[in-house]
Design an enzyme around this catalytic site. Structure first.
Site, PDB file in Angstrom:
ATOM      1  N   TYR A  79       0.815  -1.209   0.000  1.00  0.00           N
ATOM      2  CA  TYR A  79       0.000   0.000   0.000  1.00  0.00           C
ATOM      3  C   TYR A  79       0.860   1.276   0.000  1.00  0.00           C
ATOM      4  CZ  TYR A  79      -3.791  -3.241   1.094  1.00  0.00           C
ATOM      5  OH  TYR A  79      -4.687  -4.279   1.061  1.00  0.00           O
ATOM      6  N   ASP A 121      -1.143 -10.874   9.075  1.00  0.00           N
ATOM      7  CA  ASP A 121      -0.308 -11.958   8.546  1.00  0.00           C
ATOM      8  C   ASP A 121       1.146 -11.840   8.957  1.00  0.00           C
ATOM      9  OD1 ASP A 121      -2.155 -13.527   7.136  1.00  0.00           O
ATOM     10  OD2 ASP A 121      -2.269 -12.005   5.576  1.00  0.00           O
ATOM     11  N   HIS A 157       4.718  -6.530  -4.607  1.00  0.00           N
ATOM     12  CA  HIS A 157       3.280  -6.751  -4.766  1.00  0.00           C
ATOM     13  C   HIS A 157       2.513  -5.487  -4.462  1.00  0.00           C
ATOM     14  CE1 HIS A 157       1.726  -7.092  -0.500  1.00  0.00           C
ATOM     15  NE2 HIS A 157       3.018  -7.017  -0.321  1.00  0.00           N
ATOM     16  N   TYR A 176     -11.401  -1.124   0.277  1.00  0.00           N
ATOM     17  CA  TYR A 176     -11.396  -0.728   1.702  1.00  0.00           C
ATOM     18  C   TYR A 176     -10.109  -0.008   2.079  1.00  0.00           C
ATOM     19  CZ  TYR A 176      -8.067  -3.961   3.990  1.00  0.00           C
ATOM     20  OH  TYR A 176      -6.926  -4.594   4.433  1.00  0.00           O
ATOM     21  N   ARG A 177      -9.105  -0.045   1.192  1.00  0.00           N
ATOM     22  CA  ARG A 177      -7.775   0.463   1.535  1.00  0.00           C
ATOM     23  C   ARG A 177      -6.975   0.445   0.242  1.00  0.00           C
ATOM     24  NH1 ARG A 177      -4.221  -3.283   5.630  1.00  0.00           N
ATOM     25  NH2 ARG A 177      -2.595  -1.817   6.152  1.00  0.00           N
TER      26      ARG A 177
END
Ligand code: ADP
Length: 573
Positions: free
Chosen positions: A105, A178, A433, A514-515
């Site tokens: 992100y 995680d 990623h 959501y993000r």
């Protein structure tokens, strides 16, 4: 000696003004706590545990698009206030991070090029309180999940042992995502999730202390009422040193408008303390895996999950993981195929067969004494048995000496830190990623349509679909991980274009994220456009009122202060 010149200056800030700002904050923080980002040589991508603060290690656009001009490490709340006041005086934008491990992100990188990144976690990393009676912790920005876990273990509040008799002595469990190296605060403020009963981190926080854009300190919820300890005539400390109200971490709402939401995924404050509720140890635990053979079984599985979850027979936040997520933990792509193109259905089936998994794999857990777990398991197993070919596993059914994702989920679903999920990032060489994270109804047709859309578009762009549905109470976060080779500009561009088209196509279906990563904040904010985009306009009215100089995290979540709106920066990378 000449002052270091930053690689990127904030828009509208001259080099001499920037230098004055740096000198001002270095005077207070100490020059070793203020680092100017000087040249491209300052931009090593590091690793998860040695994350860069200058830029995004998983840059999907050019490495220096989201780049800091400097990194400042405040030592305490006074320093944060000092930096905020100096930022107002000199018009320098700031970007607060707790640890900057916001992987996929944007990491620690700022949305606005040239912002000064505040690395709050470097020095401000104390666990201020763990309260057993009220089952909560009060933490500073840099406290990691791993650190909080270690604190619980070191203080005899929980064990790492898998012996059920030892576990019965546990007092407090915590939830974690995680990866255990992120901060409790950063993850919670960005509305990250974990997988125990307390998996919705934002729901589980209670009480914030915030430095506002003008440098003032506010406490939310019950924290707005001072503790009698702090109002006694013997108390002479500063507001942020005051002991909190005894109910600050027990009742999140206090009185009047509930302000906490203003500080989540937002740019209205720098959070310096946060209460986090902890889970009373459940007295028993059993993790499980249900393998679901075919891709299209997703719809039936989700229909089965919904009533079980709503009735809290499924107590925790479980996950429906696509087989390639597990394959990525158990090996690299080249271990399964030498073909560079996206893996087709036959390839997926071969991988699932090799790993004794389904195309979907449902990881959950049962909490409580044996009779409670037995009752829940009977209901869950009976319901899932309707899926032809579904198989059921406890960790004890698997060879202990062979790697299996269930062994790792067994840890994570009871709040024990793990770093295993870093492995799938190396699915491709030079792996990086980006997360595409739309919300899905807890409804089989919707989930299947969302999966088909993401999978088809990923395939067209040359990527494998890797995804997980993380089951909330009434919805699912569908986390699609686009793994790309960060050294290949062409692949980065494809991943970027894929994200852009997925966002728009999902929005056309009423599906919102959501993000998100920095690069897509404006686009996504633009899809939340009910009634002419009133939400963004509302946020920007608040922004301009509370942060008239636009110094805090400009552009975060698509909310731009007036001075940068006027420069036309919305949508610009
Ligand atoms: P992590 O703990 O996963 O490393 P980060 O520090 O990267 O989390 O933060 C996640 C997001 O939350 C980032 O967008 C960051 O700007 C924001 N954030 C983190 N800490 C704070 C804070 N103390 N105050 C305000 N925003 C914050």
């Amino acid at each position: 000696m000449a002052s270091p010149r930053p690689l990127a200056l904030p828009p509208g800030v001259t080099e001499s003004v920037f230098q004055k700002f740096i000198d001002r904050i270095a005077d207070t923080l100490g020059s070793n706590n203020v680092i100017v980002v000087e040249s491209v040589h300052d931009l090593p991508d590091g690793s998860y545990l040695e994350q860069p603060y200058s830029h995004d290690a998983f840059h999907i656009v050019d490495k220096d698009a989201f780049i800091a001009s400097a990194v400042a490490n405040p030592r305490h709340v006074d320093d944060v206030q000092h930096v905020v006041r100096a930022a107002n005086e000199f018009g320098v934008p700031l970007w607060p991070t707790s640890l900057g491990r916001n992987m996929g992100y944007g990491g620690a990188a700022p949305r606005l090029r040239g912002s000064v990144v505040l690395n709050l976690g470097k020095h401000m990393n104390r666990i201020l309180e763990v309260n057993v009676e009220g089952a909560y912790a009060l933490v500073e920005p840099g406290v990691t999940f791993e650190q909080l876990h270690k604190h619980l273990v070191d203080n005899g509040l929980r064990t790492e042992s898998d012996d059920p008799e030892e576990k019965k002595k546990d007092k407090l469990w915590m939830d974690l995502p995680d990866l255990g190296g992120g901060s409790v605060m950063g993850n919670t403020l960005d509305r990250g999730v974990g997988y125990t009963i307390y998996g919705d981190h934002w729901m589980c926080h209670s009480g914030l202390e915030v430095v506002l854009p003008n440098g003032e300190i506010m406490r939310t919820g019950m924290g707005a009422m001072p503790s009698p300890k702090a109002t006694s005539r013997f108390w002479h400390g500063k507001p942020h040193e005051q002991p909190g109200n005894e109910c600050w971490q027990l009742f999140p709402y206090g009185f009047g408008p509930y302000n906490d939401g203003l500080f989540s995924q937002s740019n209205l404050g720098i959070v310096t303390k946060m209460g986090m509720t902890l889970m009373p140890a459940p007295g028993g635990y059993q993790s499980y895996l249900i393998t679901i053979p075919r891709g299209e079984d997703l719809a039936q599985a989700v229909e089965i999950i919904r009533p079980l979850r709503l009735q809290m027979i499924i107590q925790n936040v479980p996950t429906l993981r696509h087989v390639l997520m597990d394959a990525g933990i158990l090996g690299k792509r080249s271990d399964y195929t030498l073909d560079d193109g996206p893996i087709d259905d036959a390839g997926l089936e071969a991988i699932a067969k090799k790993l004794n998994l389904g195309i979907w794999n449902f990881y959950g857990a049962l909490y409580g004494p044996e009779f409670v777990r037995d009752a829940h398991w009977t209901a869950i197993k009976t319901a899932f048995s309707a899926i032809p070919g579904a198989k059921f596993f406890f960790p004890s059914d698997l060879p202990a000496d062979q790697p299996h994702v269930l062994h790792n989920r067994h840890r994570v679903l009871q709040g024990l830190p793990s770093f295993e999920e870093l492995k799938w990032i190396d699915w491709r060489p030079n792996g990086a990623h980006i997360g595409f994270s739309p919300v899905s109804r807890l409804n089989g047709d919707d989930a299947l349509r969302q999966y088909e859309l993401a999978r088809t578009r990923a395939k067209e762009a040359g990527f494998d679909y890797m995804g997980t549905f993380t089951v909330g109470m009434r919805e699912m976060h569908h986390i699609v991980e686009i793994v790309f080779d960060r050294r290949s500009a062409a692949t980065r561009q494809k991943a970027h274009a894929l994200m852009r088209s997925l966002i728009d196509e999902c929005a056309a279906n009423g599906w919102g994220e959501y993000r998100t990563h920095l690069a897509f904040m404006d686009q996504i904010a633009g899809t939340y456009n009910f009634n002419g985009g009133i939400q963004t306009r509302f946020n920007e009215v608040l922004k301009d009122a509370l942060d008239p100089n636009g110094v805090l995290a400009p552009g975060k979540s698509g909310v731009w202060p007036k001075r940068y709106r006027e420069l036309g920066l919305r949508g610009k990378l």
